[in-house]
Enzyme design. Structure first.
Site, mmCIF file in Angstrom:
data_model
loop_
_atom_site.group_PDB
_atom_site.id
_atom_site.type_symbol
_atom_site.label_atom_id
_atom_site.label_comp_id
_atom_site.label_asym_id
_atom_site.label_seq_id
_atom_site.Cartn_x
_atom_site.Cartn_y
_atom_site.Cartn_z
ATOM 1 N N CYS A 156 1.001 -1.201 0.037
ATOM 2 C CA CYS A 156 -0.277 0.075 0.005
ATOM 3 C C CYS A 156 1.098 1.135 0.067
ATOM 4 C CB CYS A 156 -1.127 0.071 1.093
ATOM 5 S SG CYS A 156 -1.781 -1.448 1.452
ATOM 6 N N ARG A 212 -4.708 1.451 -1.076
ATOM 7 C CA ARG A 212 -4.450 0.029 -0.706
ATOM 8 C C ARG A 212 -4.426 -0.651 -2.172
ATOM 9 N NH1 ARG A 212 -8.935 -4.236 1.919
ATOM 10 N NH2 ARG A 212 -7.298 -5.904 2.525
ATOM 11 N N LEU A 213 -3.307 -1.816 -1.899
ATOM 12 C CA LEU A 213 -3.609 -2.791 -2.976
ATOM 13 C C LEU A 213 -3.761 -3.964 -1.947
ATOM 14 C CD1 LEU A 213 -2.491 -3.818 -5.506
ATOM 15 C CD2 LEU A 213 -0.212 -4.324 -4.429
ATOM 16 N N VAL A 253 -4.233 -7.607 -0.902
ATOM 17 C CA VAL A 253 -3.423 -8.925 -1.233
ATOM 18 C C VAL A 253 -4.139 -9.930 -0.039
ATOM 19 C CG1 VAL A 253 -1.231 -9.947 -0.602
ATOM 20 C CG2 VAL A 253 -1.203 -7.946 -1.901
ATOM 21 N N VAL A 254 -4.152 -9.524 1.187
ATOM 22 C CA VAL A 254 -4.886 -10.615 2.091
ATOM 23 C C VAL A 254 -6.122 -9.680 2.625
ATOM 24 C CG1 VAL A 254 -4.364 -11.559 4.384
ATOM 25 C CG2 VAL A 254 -2.675 -11.387 2.737
ATOM 26 N N ASN A 261 1.834 -0.312 5.491
ATOM 27 C CA ASN A 261 2.162 -0.866 4.218
ATOM 28 C C ASN A 261 3.407 -1.853 4.278
ATOM 29 O OD1 ASN A 261 3.380 -0.977 1.537
ATOM 30 N ND2 ASN A 261 4.850 0.538 1.834
ATOM 31 N N GLY A 262 2.773 -2.928 3.975
ATOM 32 C CA GLY A 262 3.674 -4.365 4.271
ATOM 33 C C GLY A 262 2.926 -5.494 4.130
ATOM 34 N N GLY A 264 14.778 -12.744 -6.184
ATOM 35 C CA GLY A 264 15.706 -13.171 -5.605
ATOM 36 C C GLY A 264 16.596 -12.204 -4.907
#
Length: 614
Positions: free
Chosen positions: A2, A50-51, A53-54, A77-78, A378
């Site tokens: 976010c 907001r993005l 994801v959960v 954010n996280g 990675g």
């Protein structure tokens, strides 16, 4: 992921004045394209993009929680990767939850444990929590600095945001750059001093730090740091612990309520995380893992092996796709798009960055976002395990400067004499280098060689890795894609930090220990592949294009860059047919074409942000 922003002001009644917060929050729409939220009280305003994801339905922010007469509000954010464990512990302490989002768990953790809660988190985060009863703001950033958090104070006003653009949308923050800021751009750039926001009196909260702002002012404290101690495990135990820590980190980071994929180059690091992810998917009976790779139009014709890029990725990608049975998509970037995105990359970073190394990542992420919302990368394995060439070359180990940026004298020739006199670049770089070495957690009794390698690892983690994490965050979030970095799990970093060089460099190979830990996980030939960094274009059309951009700048008297460079020197370089910077001037990839592109990005930055030099 976010975007967060807000400010505390003792002179404004936010119940009446809300337009500025809405403007600040709007700058972060790409970080959070799914929803927007605001919260106001008399002296504080918080904004969130907001993005999802959960828990898309229950994880909206700002999130508010009451405890008796106390009100707590969070913007975050996280991702927390130990949410289930924290939730169970809090439930045993009598708390109940109305969502299954990590946001509610994080906020409740703060209510229960106060500022010490950050020590319990495994994740990537930057957040702010307002305590209405105490009129206090608490902010924290994850240990490794995966998620950004900038702030500034102007009198009694405290302003913060996920990106610099959010702060610059506030009327009290002007796009001013002083001598130190110019030195950051022209002597260190695209790296940035830890905690330095480049713009005058703007700062970034450093990784592993937290901050409290209240009536007493700003109090900053460090909640995490690397601790040096003897490594007591034998080689076989060390191999097993590294393998299990990495496997657990990847498993935790696959959790999401949206599609997840991995970035696959066919190198050791991306192949490892893709292999563990594919195994986890197979074990749970899920559909095959989706993987993505990036390359450039014409590289099949123009690729030239060198000490930094010994071979092309394409054959190795196919090797791993066939081995793992993933559903793979090849993303190919052409020169016009790469050049056009140089400006987009500046606007995403709010600063000149890694030129086409940034813009290609932006284009890559934009394509991935069409099919996925979360990707695993990675990043950071080279800093943690010692993969870069400068860990292994005697001249780099003995160099009394940042090993990824040893061409300072060549760069300085491009600057105007006035700018060189003003910023004193050699002195500035030397001071930053010494300051960092003074932070290194020493181990008494360590040999001079081991002590130097410890310095090298510390330099890489707090400088070079931060630049790559900045790049990964800004370019991915500019497209609304969340990228996770399992090699940055602090448990893995803490363990590997104290492993002696003789183990890390087992067999005289870069990341020799990691190769041992992945034995049986990856094919033998992939295990033995020499390190090759993120790919760049070798198409001569790119050099021609960016050289033309610089010539356009030189021919335009209104170009703001002209007052800062030595115009005759830059013109001679731009008119030369050969590549006069055929060795990297930064990192492993940035040679002549990237130097032209960087100058172009600096000019774009000065123009677009209306930078005022103080």
């Amino acid at each position: 992921m976010c975007g967060i922003t807000g400010w505390v002001d003792r002179e404004i009644n936010f119940n009446k004045d809300r337009a500025v917060l809405e403007s600040m929050t709007a700058t972060l729409i790409n970080r959070g394209p799914d929803d927007v939220g605001y919260w106001y009280s008399r002296r504080v305003a918080l904004g969130h993009r907001r993005l999802s994801v959960v828990d898309p339905a229950g994880g909206g922010q700002p999130m508010i929680r009451q405890l008796g007469e106390q009100t707590f509000v969070i913007v975050y954010n996280g991702e927390l990767y130990n949410t289930p464990e924290l939730r169970r512990e809090l439930e045993l302490r009598g708390y109940t939850f109305s969502t299954h989002s990590d946001t509610e768990v994080l906020l409740t953790s703060y209510i229960e444990w106060g500022p010490q809660c950050v020590k319990r988190f495994n994740g990537i985060f930057a957040f702010a929590i307002w305590n209405e009863a105490e009129q206090s703001l608490f902010m924290a950033r994850d240990r490794m600095g995966v998620k950004p958090l900038f702030y500034a104070r102007r009198g009694d006003t405290f302003i913060f945001g996920s990106e610099l653009k959010a702060l610059l949308a506030h009327p009290k923050i002007r796009p001013e750059v002083d001598t130190d800021g110019l030195a950051e751009i022209f002597a260190l750039g695209p790296a940035r001093t830890p905690g330095h926001g480049v713009f005058k009196d703007v700062y970034e909260l450093r990784p592993g730090y937290c901050l409290i702002f209240n009536d007493k002012g700003i109090h900053i404290s460090r909640y995490w740091s690397l601790v040096s101690k003897p490594h007591e495990d034998d080689l076989n135990t060390t191999i097993e612990k590294v393998r299990e820590l990495l496997k657990d980190s990847i498993s935790r980071q696959l959790v999401a309520d949206v599609p997840v994929c991995t970035l696959l180059s066919g190198g050791l690091d991306s192949s490892a995380l893709s292999a563990f992810a594919a195994m986890a998917y197979q074990k749970k009976g899920r559909e095959p893992l989706h993987t993505y790779s990036v390359d450039y139009l014409g590289n099949d014709r123009y690729f030239q092996a060198n000490a930094y890029q010994p071979n092309a990725d394409a054959p190795w990608i196919k090797r791993m796709v066939d081995y793992l049975g993933t559903r793979h998509r090849y993303v190919t970037v052409d020169t016009p798009a790469l050049v056009d995105a140089l400006k987009t990359a500046v606007l995403a970073r709010d600063l000149p960055g890694m030129a086409d190394v940034d813009s290609s990542l932006y284009l890559f992420c934009r394509e991935i976002k069409k099919e996925a919302t979360v990707a695993l990368s990675g990043e950071c394995a080279d800093e943690v395990f010692g993969g870069y060439p400068w860990f292994h070359r005697e001249e780099d180990l003995k160099a009394n400067t940042f090993p990824w940026s040893r061409s300072l004298q060549h760069r300085l020739k491009l600057l105007s004499p006035e700018l060189r006199d003003q910023i004193k670049p050699e002195e500035y770089v030397a001071n930053r280098y010494r300051e960092t070495l003074n932070e290194v957690p020493r181990l008494p009794g360590e040999s001079p060689a081991e002590a130097r390698w410890r310095e090298m690892f510390y330099l890489n983690m707090v400088w070079f890795m931060q630049n790559l994490l900045d790049r990964k965050d800004r370019m991915s979030m500019a497209t609304g894609l969340e990228v996770r970095v399992p090699f940055c799990d602090h448990r893995l970093v803490e363990y590997v930090w104290n492993i002696p060089w003789s183990m890390k460099n087992y067999g005289g190979r870069e990341k020799g220990l990691l190769r041992l830990a992945l034995n049986g996980i990856l094919p033998e030939d992939v295990l033995e592949r020499r390190k090759s960094p993120y790919p760049k274009t070798h198409n001569p059309s790119y050099l021609s294009a960016v050289r033309g951009l610089v010539q356009d700048i030189l021919n335009d008297p209104s170009s703001p860059l002209l007052q800062l460079i030595d115009v005759p020197t830059v013109r001679a370089m731009a008119e030369c047919d050969s590549d006069s910077f055929n060795r990297p001037w930064f990192g492993q990839l940035m040679t002549g074409p990237q130097l032209f592109a960087y100058l172009y990005q600096v000019n774009i930055w000065l123009q677009e942000y209306k930078v005022v030099i103080k």
